[in-house]
Motif scaffolding. Structure first.
Motif, PDB file in Angstrom:
ATOM      1  N   GLU A   1     -44.692  -0.595  -9.984  1.00 24.83           N
ATOM      2  CA  GLU A   1     -45.470  -0.208  -8.812  1.00 24.83           C
ATOM      3  C   GLU A   1     -44.690  -0.389  -7.510  1.00 24.83           C
ATOM      4  O   GLU A   1     -43.584   0.085  -7.399  1.00 24.83           O
ATOM      5  CB  GLU A   1     -46.802  -0.948  -8.809  1.00 24.83           C
ATOM      6  CG  GLU A   1     -47.534  -0.809 -10.130  1.00 24.83           C
ATOM      7  CD  GLU A   1     -48.849  -0.111 -10.032  1.00 24.83           C
ATOM      8  OE1 GLU A   1     -49.397  -0.034  -8.929  1.00 24.83           O
ATOM      9  OE2 GLU A   1     -49.326   0.367 -11.069  1.00 24.83           O
ATOM     10  N   CYS A   2     -45.223  -1.113  -6.508  1.00 29.65           N
ATOM     11  CA  CYS A   2     -44.554  -1.178  -5.202  1.00 29.65           C
ATOM     12  C   CYS A   2     -43.205  -1.899  -5.274  1.00 29.65           C
ATOM     13  O   CYS A   2     -42.336  -1.662  -4.451  1.00 29.65           O
ATOM     14  CB  CYS A   2     -45.452  -1.819  -4.158  1.00 29.65           C
ATOM     15  SG  CYS A   2     -45.855  -3.539  -4.492  1.00 29.65           S
ATOM     16  N   TYR A   3     -43.013  -2.754  -6.259  1.00 34.35           N
ATOM     17  CA  TYR A   3     -41.723  -3.422  -6.440  1.00 34.35           C
ATOM     18  C   TYR A   3     -40.611  -2.388  -6.629  1.00 34.35           C
ATOM     19  O   TYR A   3     -39.474  -2.609  -6.226  1.00 34.35           O
ATOM     20  CB  TYR A   3     -41.801  -4.363  -7.643  1.00 34.35           C
ATOM     21  CG  TYR A   3     -40.498  -5.021  -8.012  1.00 34.35           C
ATOM     22  CD1 TYR A   3     -39.904  -5.941  -7.148  1.00 34.35           C
ATOM     23  CD2 TYR A   3     -39.863  -4.733  -9.209  1.00 34.35           C
ATOM     24  CE1 TYR A   3     -38.706  -6.546  -7.474  1.00 34.35           C
ATOM     25  CE2 TYR A   3     -38.662  -5.333  -9.549  1.00 34.35           C
ATOM     26  CZ  TYR A   3     -38.092  -6.236  -8.684  1.00 34.35           C
ATOM     27  OH  TYR A   3     -36.905  -6.837  -9.007  1.00 34.35           O
ATOM     28  N   VAL A   4     -40.949  -1.257  -7.206  1.00 41.81           N
ATOM     29  CA  VAL A   4     -39.978  -0.196  -7.450  1.00 41.81           C
ATOM     30  C   VAL A   4     -39.406   0.335  -6.136  1.00 41.81           C
ATOM     31  O   VAL A   4     -38.227   0.662  -6.057  1.00 41.81           O
ATOM     32  CB  VAL A   4     -40.627   0.937  -8.276  1.00 41.81           C
ATOM     33  CG1 VAL A   4     -39.705   2.123  -8.406  1.00 41.81           C
ATOM     34  CG2 VAL A   4     -41.035   0.418  -9.625  1.00 41.81           C
ATOM     35  N   MET A   5     -40.223   0.405  -5.111  1.00 41.20           N
ATOM     36  CA  MET A   5     -39.732   0.879  -3.813  1.00 41.20           C
ATOM     37  C   MET A   5     -38.668  -0.073  -3.275  1.00 41.20           C
ATOM     38  O   MET A   5     -37.666   0.366  -2.705  1.00 41.20           O
ATOM     39  CB  MET A   5     -40.876   1.008  -2.810  1.00 41.20           C
ATOM     40  CG  MET A   5     -41.967   1.947  -3.231  1.00 41.20           C
ATOM     41  SD  MET A   5     -41.386   3.630  -3.491  1.00 41.20           S
ATOM     42  CE  MET A   5     -42.869   4.361  -4.140  1.00 41.20           C
ATOM     43  N   ALA A   6     -38.856  -1.363  -3.457  1.00 41.76           N
ATOM     44  CA  ALA A   6     -37.849  -2.341  -3.035  1.00 41.76           C
ATOM     45  C   ALA A   6     -36.571  -2.177  -3.854  1.00 41.76           C
ATOM     46  O   ALA A   6     -35.465  -2.289  -3.323  1.00 41.76           O
ATOM     47  CB  ALA A   6     -38.396  -3.759  -3.167  1.00 41.76           C
ATOM     48  N   MET A   7     -36.725  -1.913  -5.147  1.00 40.45           N
ATOM     49  CA  MET A   7     -35.559  -1.694  -5.997  1.00 40.45           C
ATOM     50  C   MET A   7     -34.788  -0.444  -5.550  1.00 40.45           C
ATOM     51  O   MET A   7     -33.561  -0.415  -5.591  1.00 40.45           O
ATOM     52  CB  MET A   7     -35.983  -1.562  -7.456  1.00 40.45           C
ATOM     53  CG  MET A   7     -36.459  -2.875  -8.043  1.00 40.45           C
ATOM     54  SD  MET A   7     -37.117  -2.742  -9.719  1.00 40.45           S
ATOM     55  CE  MET A   7     -35.877  -1.818 -10.579  1.00 40.45           C
ATOM     56  N   LEU A   8     -35.521   0.579  -5.110  1.00 38.84           N
ATOM     57  CA  LEU A   8     -34.896   1.810  -4.626  1.00 38.84           C
ATOM     58  C   LEU A   8     -34.061   1.541  -3.379  1.00 38.84           C
ATOM     59  O   LEU A   8     -32.887   1.894  -3.328  1.00 38.84           O
ATOM     60  CB  LEU A   8     -35.971   2.864  -4.337  1.00 38.84           C
ATOM     61  CG  LEU A   8     -35.489   4.186  -3.770  1.00 38.84           C
ATOM     62  CD1 LEU A   8     -34.735   4.978  -4.825  1.00 38.84           C
ATOM     63  CD2 LEU A   8     -36.657   4.993  -3.238  1.00 38.84           C
ATOM     64  N   VAL A   9     -34.657   0.910  -2.381  1.00 40.56           N
ATOM     65  CA  VAL A   9     -33.933   0.695  -1.122  1.00 40.56           C
ATOM     66  C   VAL A   9     -32.816  -0.334  -1.266  1.00 40.56           C
ATOM     67  O   VAL A   9     -31.884  -0.353  -0.463  1.00 40.56           O
ATOM     68  CB  VAL A   9     -34.879   0.340   0.047  1.00 40.56           C
ATOM     69  CG1 VAL A   9     -35.862   1.460   0.300  1.00 40.56           C
ATOM     70  CG2 VAL A   9     -35.585  -0.974  -0.167  1.00 40.56           C
ATOM     71  N   ALA A  10     -32.884  -1.165  -2.278  1.00 42.26           N
ATOM     72  CA  ALA A  10     -31.818  -2.145  -2.516  1.00 42.26           C
ATOM     73  C   ALA A  10     -30.692  -1.570  -3.372  1.00 42.26           C
ATOM     74  O   ALA A  10     -29.696  -2.239  -3.618  1.00 42.26           O
ATOM     75  CB  ALA A  10     -32.399  -3.393  -3.179  1.00 42.26           C
ATOM     76  N   GLY A  11     -30.855  -0.342  -3.859  1.00 41.90           N
ATOM     77  CA  GLY A  11     -29.798   0.308  -4.624  1.00 41.90           C
ATOM     78  C   GLY A  11     -29.788  -0.014  -6.105  1.00 41.90           C
ATOM     79  O   GLY A  11     -28.807   0.243  -6.788  1.00 41.90           O
ATOM     80  N   HIS A  12     -30.896  -0.548  -6.615  1.00 40.06           N
ATOM     81  CA  HIS A  12     -30.963  -0.881  -8.044  1.00 40.06           C
ATOM     82  C   HIS A  12     -31.434   0.285  -8.907  1.00 40.06           C
ATOM     83  O   HIS A  12     -31.191   0.301 -10.109  1.00 40.06           O
ATOM     84  CB  HIS A  12     -31.861  -2.091  -8.275  1.00 40.06           C
ATOM     85  CG  HIS A  12     -31.349  -3.324  -7.602  1.00 40.06           C
ATOM     86  ND1 HIS A  12     -30.179  -3.941  -7.964  1.00 40.06           N
ATOM     87  CD2 HIS A  12     -31.848  -4.025  -6.565  1.00 40.06           C
ATOM     88  CE1 HIS A  12     -29.982  -4.984  -7.185  1.00 40.06           C
ATOM     89  NE2 HIS A  12     -30.973  -5.050  -6.325  1.00 40.06           N
ATOM     90  N   ILE A  13     -32.156   1.217  -8.312  1.00 37.36           N
ATOM     91  CA  ILE A  13     -32.558   2.458  -8.974  1.00 37.36           C
ATOM     92  C   ILE A  13     -32.290   3.600  -8.003  1.00 37.36           C
ATOM     93  O   ILE A  13     -32.069   3.368  -6.815  1.00 37.36           O
ATOM     94  CB  ILE A  13     -34.031   2.449  -9.440  1.00 37.36           C
ATOM     95  CG1 ILE A  13     -34.982   2.389  -8.247  1.00 37.36           C
ATOM     96  CG2 ILE A  13     -34.295   1.327 -10.422  1.00 37.36           C
ATOM     97  CD1 ILE A  13     -36.430   2.583  -8.606  1.00 37.36           C
ATOM     98  N   ASP A  14     -32.341   4.838  -8.507  1.00 40.89           N
ATOM     99  CA  ASP A  14     -31.977   5.975  -7.672  1.00 40.89           C
ATOM    100  C   ASP A  14     -33.110   6.962  -7.403  1.00 40.89           C
ATOM    101  O   ASP A  14     -33.111   7.637  -6.387  1.00 40.89           O
ATOM    102  CB  ASP A  14     -30.814   6.728  -8.332  1.00 40.89           C
ATOM    103  CG  ASP A  14     -29.654   5.789  -8.590  1.00 40.89           C
ATOM    104  OD1 ASP A  14     -29.102   5.255  -7.610  1.00 40.89           O
ATOM    105  OD2 ASP A  14     -29.314   5.569  -9.765  1.00 40.89           O
ATOM    106  N   ILE A  15     -34.043   7.061  -8.340  1.00 37.01           N
ATOM    107  CA  ILE A  15     -35.145   8.009  -8.203  1.00 37.01           C
ATOM    108  C   ILE A  15     -36.435   7.283  -8.580  1.00 37.01           C
ATOM    109  O   ILE A  15     -36.492   6.598  -9.593  1.00 37.01           O
ATOM    110  CB  ILE A  15     -34.978   9.225  -9.136  1.00 37.01           C
ATOM    111  CG1 ILE A  15     -33.661   9.944  -8.872  1.00 37.01           C
ATOM    112  CG2 ILE A  15     -36.170  10.178  -8.992  1.00 37.01           C
ATOM    113  CD1 ILE A  15     -33.318  10.990  -9.931  1.00 37.01           C
ATOM    114  N   CYS A  16     -37.448   7.474  -7.769  1.00 36.99           N
ATOM    115  CA  CYS A  16     -38.755   6.896  -8.061  1.00 36.99           C
ATOM    116  C   CYS A  16     -39.768   8.035  -8.063  1.00 36.99           C
ATOM    117  O   CYS A  16     -39.881   8.771  -7.090  1.00 36.99           O
ATOM    118  CB  CYS A  16     -39.114   5.871  -6.997  1.00 36.99           C
ATOM    119  SG  CYS A  16     -40.705   5.101  -7.267  1.00 36.99           S
TER     120      CYS A  16
END
Length: 88
Positions: A45-60
């Motif tokens: 959920e919202c944790y994924v957005m933090a992972m995106l901006v931190a560069g841990h994932i690329d597409i949400c």
């Protein structure tokens, strides 16, 4: 925070809340996207957005966000180097 840059689709890490949400929009061809990325992860959920901006994932991909879920995060995501788009 900074997103990963210059990632090719076949190198991208994709994240989606739940595989069941894909069934809500059967015509969006999520299966094609999922087959083109390096890995697809589920949950967060919202944790994924933090992972995106931190560069841990690329597409949400999120199918059931409400405006109050995403509007506060848009400037953070854009400042980190990504864009927010709708299915339309």
């Amino acid at each position: 925070m900074r997103t990963r840059q210059e990632i090719m689709l076949h190198q991208a890490i994709l994240h989606i809340t739940a595989p069941e949400s894909v069934e809500i929009y059967p015509n969006n061809r999520f299966d094609v996207l999922k087959d083109k990325v390096l890995i697809a992860r589920y949950g967060g959920e919202c944790y994924v957005m933090a992972m995106l901006v931190a560069g841990h994932i690329d597409i949400c991909v999120e199918y059931s966000l409400q405006p109050y879920d995403i509007i506060p995060l848009i400037p953070i995501i854009e400042h980190a180097g990504r864009v927010v788009i709708t299915l339309d």
